[in-house]
Design a protein around this motif. Sequence first.
Motif, mmCIF file in Angstrom:
data_model
loop_
_atom_site.group_PDB
_atom_site.id
_atom_site.type_symbol
_atom_site.label_atom_id
_atom_site.label_comp_id
_atom_site.label_asym_id
_atom_site.label_seq_id
_atom_site.Cartn_x
_atom_site.Cartn_y
_atom_site.Cartn_z
ATOM 1 N N MET A 1 0.835 -1.203 0.000
ATOM 2 C CA MET A 1 0.000 0.000 0.000
ATOM 3 C C MET A 1 0.870 1.252 0.000
ATOM 4 O O MET A 1 0.517 2.280 -0.511
ATOM 5 C CB MET A 1 -0.887 0.021 1.233
ATOM 6 C CG MET A 1 -1.962 -1.030 1.202
ATOM 7 S SD MET A 1 -2.780 -1.178 -0.388
ATOM 8 C CE MET A 1 -4.001 0.098 -0.256
ATOM 9 N N PHE A 3 3.498 1.768 -1.580
ATOM 10 C CA PHE A 3 3.848 2.069 -2.950
ATOM 11 C C PHE A 3 2.767 2.931 -3.579
ATOM 12 O O PHE A 3 3.030 3.945 -4.204
ATOM 13 C CB PHE A 3 3.973 0.751 -3.706
ATOM 14 C CG PHE A 3 4.761 0.893 -4.963
ATOM 15 C CD1 PHE A 3 4.277 1.686 -5.968
ATOM 16 C CD2 PHE A 3 5.961 0.264 -5.108
ATOM 17 C CE1 PHE A 3 5.003 1.827 -7.130
ATOM 18 C CE2 PHE A 3 6.682 0.411 -6.263
ATOM 19 C CZ PHE A 3 6.203 1.190 -7.268
ATOM 20 N N ARG A 4 1.519 2.540 -3.309
ATOM 21 C CA ARG A 4 0.417 3.239 -3.928
ATOM 22 C C ARG A 4 0.333 4.657 -3.405
ATOM 23 O O ARG A 4 0.103 5.602 -4.143
ATOM 24 C CB ARG A 4 -0.874 2.492 -3.586
ATOM 25 C CG ARG A 4 -2.033 2.992 -4.391
ATOM 26 C CD ARG A 4 -3.311 2.391 -3.873
ATOM 27 N NE ARG A 4 -4.304 3.438 -3.860
ATOM 28 C CZ ARG A 4 -5.258 3.510 -2.987
ATOM 29 N NH1 ARG A 4 -5.374 2.626 -2.051
ATOM 30 N NH2 ARG A 4 -6.120 4.479 -3.047
ATOM 31 N N TRP A 6 2.755 6.410 -2.316
ATOM 32 C CA TRP A 6 3.838 7.169 -2.886
ATOM 33 C C TRP A 6 3.461 7.619 -4.284
ATOM 34 O O TRP A 6 3.650 8.751 -4.679
ATOM 35 C CB TRP A 6 5.085 6.274 -2.946
ATOM 36 C CG TRP A 6 6.215 6.948 -3.624
ATOM 37 C CD1 TRP A 6 7.086 7.832 -3.070
ATOM 38 C CD2 TRP A 6 6.563 6.850 -4.994
ATOM 39 N NE1 TRP A 6 7.961 8.267 -4.018
ATOM 40 C CE2 TRP A 6 7.667 7.693 -5.201
ATOM 41 C CE3 TRP A 6 6.047 6.122 -6.070
ATOM 42 C CZ2 TRP A 6 8.267 7.812 -6.441
ATOM 43 C CZ3 TRP A 6 6.653 6.266 -7.294
ATOM 44 C CH2 TRP A 6 7.753 7.102 -7.473
ATOM 45 N N LEU A 7 2.832 6.708 -4.975
ATOM 46 C CA LEU A 7 2.449 6.992 -6.339
ATOM 47 C C LEU A 7 1.420 8.108 -6.391
ATOM 48 O O LEU A 7 1.498 9.023 -7.199
ATOM 49 C CB LEU A 7 1.865 5.743 -6.979
ATOM 50 C CG LEU A 7 1.464 6.058 -8.401
ATOM 51 C CD1 LEU A 7 2.646 5.925 -9.306
ATOM 52 C CD2 LEU A 7 0.353 5.193 -8.835
ATOM 53 N N SER A 11 1.665 11.588 -8.203
ATOM 54 C CA SER A 11 0.705 12.104 -9.177
ATOM 55 C C SER A 11 0.215 13.461 -8.728
ATOM 56 O O SER A 11 0.029 14.377 -9.505
ATOM 57 C CB SER A 11 -0.455 11.130 -9.336
ATOM 58 O OG SER A 11 -1.389 11.316 -8.326
ATOM 59 N N PRO A 38 -10.993 12.802 -5.637
ATOM 60 C CA PRO A 38 -10.986 13.514 -6.912
ATOM 61 C C PRO A 38 -12.083 14.587 -6.939
ATOM 62 O O PRO A 38 -13.117 14.417 -6.293
ATOM 63 C CB PRO A 38 -11.270 12.420 -7.936
ATOM 64 C CG PRO A 38 -11.970 11.348 -7.186
ATOM 65 C CD PRO A 38 -11.532 11.439 -5.752
ATOM 66 N N GLU A 69 -5.512 17.053 -5.990
ATOM 67 C CA GLU A 69 -6.585 16.149 -5.576
ATOM 68 C C GLU A 69 -6.035 14.777 -5.189
ATOM 69 O O GLU A 69 -4.882 14.455 -5.466
ATOM 70 C CB GLU A 69 -7.631 16.014 -6.685
ATOM 71 C CG GLU A 69 -7.061 15.477 -7.979
ATOM 72 C CD GLU A 69 -8.077 15.452 -9.120
ATOM 73 O OE1 GLU A 69 -9.265 15.702 -8.903
ATOM 74 O OE2 GLU A 69 -7.642 15.160 -10.246
ATOM 75 N N PHE A 191 -13.697 2.403 6.788
ATOM 76 C CA PHE A 191 -12.307 2.885 6.901
ATOM 77 C C PHE A 191 -11.764 3.443 5.591
ATOM 78 O O PHE A 191 -10.664 3.135 5.170
ATOM 79 C CB PHE A 191 -11.395 1.782 7.457
ATOM 80 C CG PHE A 191 -11.618 1.548 8.928
ATOM 81 C CD1 PHE A 191 -10.880 2.243 9.864
ATOM 82 C CD2 PHE A 191 -12.605 0.678 9.360
ATOM 83 C CE1 PHE A 191 -11.115 2.067 11.218
ATOM 84 C CE2 PHE A 191 -12.850 0.504 10.715
ATOM 85 C CZ PHE A 191 -12.091 1.199 11.648
ATOM 86 N N PHE A 194 -13.217 7.505 0.403
ATOM 87 C CA PHE A 194 -13.626 7.401 -0.996
ATOM 88 C C PHE A 194 -13.164 6.072 -1.577
ATOM 89 O O PHE A 194 -11.977 5.860 -1.791
ATOM 90 C CB PHE A 194 -13.018 8.568 -1.795
ATOM 91 C CG PHE A 194 -13.346 8.521 -3.256
ATOM 92 C CD1 PHE A 194 -14.567 8.975 -3.712
ATOM 93 C CD2 PHE A 194 -12.451 7.998 -4.175
ATOM 94 C CE1 PHE A 194 -14.878 8.913 -5.062
ATOM 95 C CE2 PHE A 194 -12.757 7.932 -5.519
ATOM 96 C CZ PHE A 194 -13.975 8.399 -5.955
ATOM 97 N N ASP A 195 -14.057 5.156 -1.779
ATOM 98 C CA ASP A 195 -13.785 3.900 -2.478
ATOM 99 C C ASP A 195 -15.138 3.381 -2.957
ATOM 100 O O ASP A 195 -15.815 2.655 -2.246
ATOM 101 C CB ASP A 195 -13.097 2.899 -1.546
ATOM 102 C CG ASP A 195 -12.722 1.595 -2.276
ATOM 103 O OD1 ASP A 195 -13.257 1.357 -3.386
ATOM 104 O OD2 ASP A 195 -11.910 0.831 -1.733
ATOM 105 N N PRO A 196 -15.551 3.805 -4.160
ATOM 106 C CA PRO A 196 -16.909 3.492 -4.611
ATOM 107 C C PRO A 196 -17.279 2.015 -4.485
ATOM 108 O O PRO A 196 -18.383 1.693 -4.047
ATOM 109 C CB PRO A 196 -16.921 3.951 -6.067
ATOM 110 C CG PRO A 196 -15.883 5.012 -6.136
ATOM 111 C CD PRO A 196 -14.818 4.608 -5.164
ATOM 112 N N LYS A 198 -16.170 -0.293 -2.432
ATOM 113 C CA LYS A 198 -16.365 -0.691 -1.036
ATOM 114 C C LYS A 198 -17.642 -0.072 -0.471
ATOM 115 O O LYS A 198 -18.388 -0.720 0.262
ATOM 116 C CB LYS A 198 -15.146 -0.257 -0.219
ATOM 117 C CG LYS A 198 -15.006 -1.005 1.083
ATOM 118 C CD LYS A 198 -13.656 -0.722 1.715
ATOM 119 C CE LYS A 198 -13.499 -1.505 2.998
ATOM 120 N NZ LYS A 198 -12.255 -1.141 3.709
#
Lengths: 359, 310
Positions: A1, A3-4, A6-7, A11, A38, A69, A191, A194-196, A198
Amino acid sequence: MKFRNWLTAASAVCAYVALAAGPLHSDPLKVGFIYVGPTGDFGWTYEHDQGRLAVEEAYGDAVQTSYVESVPEGADAERVLTQMALSGHKLIFTTSFGYMDPTINVAAKFPDVRFEHATGYKRADNVSTYSARFYEGRAVIGHIAGRMTKTNKIGYIASYPIPEVIRGINSAYIHARKVNPDVEFKIVWVFTWFDPAKEADAASTLIEQGVDVIMQHTDSPAAMTIAEEKGIHAFGQASDMKQFGPNARLSSIIDNWAPYYVARTGAMMDGTWESVDTWHGINEGMVEIGEFSDQIPAEVQTEAQAISDAIVAGNYHPFTGPLNKQDGSAWLSEGETADDGVMLGMNFYVEGIEGSIPQ
Amino acid sequence: MDLSSINPLLLIATMIAASMPIFFAAIGELVAEKSGVLNLGVEGMMIIGAVCGFVAAVETGSPIAGVFAAMLAGAALSLLFGLLTQLLHANQVATGLALTLFGLGLSALIGQSYAGIKPPSFPQIGFGTLSELPVIGALLFGYDALVYASAVLVVAVWWFLGRSRGGLALRAVGENQDAAHALGYRVVAIRMGAIVFGGACAGVGGAYLSLLRVPQWTEGATAGAGWIALALVVFSSWKPFRVVLGAFLFGGVTLLQLNLQAVGAEINPVYLSMAPYLVTIVALAAISGTGRGAHLGAPGSLGKPFHASG
């Protein structure tokens, strides 16, 4: 996670660099915003971005706004904020609870930059906090939910166990139970803000458990979409969300940040900015109750409107005693109302709610 | 707590649906990685698939057309990755990350005017009276077409990689690119094929998300599913059937914990949320501990650039 994250931060920085590279003319005031989701989430972040656009509208060439964002809460936010401060932004709005510590840390390094943190409680000479009294809106929709449910089960999709979210659950529950003593709240913690996928799963799960009205404290309209599909009711959260559930939507709690953002930017320009703590509700227009759907019977609409009107007039406080805590201990005595300090640190359910708050 | 109010058949069916997006993305990435290409752009290809599938389904009124459009869109994006890394020798890791950023941004642009629109609903496959059989009916005959397609796909990939000549060549290229080249295999061409296959699968995974699981378009809708798919390939130690198991585990645990919460089980949701990752660590430790696969089954040339003069 990691990594994400960081990504995402990478971005975010890219997006930011692209935005910051605009033309420099006659030194406009640079105002920055960081968002947790977003701008197209059609919920929480969308409304903050509407506020940003209102600032541009109000001051034209005198301001230059930029935003980043989908910035994860935590250390990544600190990097983004530092970058913003370094690139000449004089006023920065940090629009999620989890940006609290990053905001305070970065503010300490840049005393000349003013920060505005949404929904937190830590302030400094150059850090203001602002939030909306969403619990006032929750009182109104809680009442509607209590009157509209036929199964007496109301679902609640909660994000993180922080006071703001718990306050919303309590306020909605108190007002639903007041009109419907048999009402039961089924609360699911996801938890995430924003995670449509889930959020949609949470909605489906609740519906399988017999829930016929859903409230949410997450940012996407996914639950509204599922409610529409399954033929039950839901409320718009942060934005109106009507287009996602024309039949499902009963009403909504809409956040209107524009007047505040315009006023604070104005204060920066005329040099009157100082660190303040703002907590506005329906009365000041920061919380708006969306139009009532035709599906709500006229009498229920009248009752709901009356609650809203009483709150605006200052005659009614959503947390008015007698109220007990979940464990049965006394909290507010007859006629007593909760003070802001207790509400800001609320970490308990009121009596009647089942289950425990995850620690 | 009343566990009996959870319908196990319904739970399993929804867990399968929840695992589909990451399954498609992971099985595609597995084939790409087997050929020696590490494409970190799965998230980007998925979301491009999600938005293009959605737009195509809305415009044509046909969800099947949407799935094909998603496939093409994912493949097109992966082709870009292939051109950059295989022909122009760009760094795979950096290009993959860039692909994700590009995909997220481009999808937001494409989807701008599609928020709040309802896509046409996906047709259920009619099995007639079969789906009315008790237990078996719900368990085997109650899904959408893509679930059955996924079953066919995993068998096909398993057969292709393990039992066919083409698969042997693909694995040879992935294990030792120089040896494969010396034997006369066209390393770049085989890899391009694997990359495009991976992109098409990721696109379908994305379309599953925007057309079936949450029938709507929202920016950033994949919310990290592509990264989970990448982890899944490692979890499965590059074996197709383990991808199925892993996808079910990764996708299903979320649903399981939401269900447990809804019936009031006193289990802290964070423990269940971290379960798949713990299992991944344990699985990796167990696999490397046996000594059989000191390299965990990772293809020997994974991520290495190839140049015919090399």
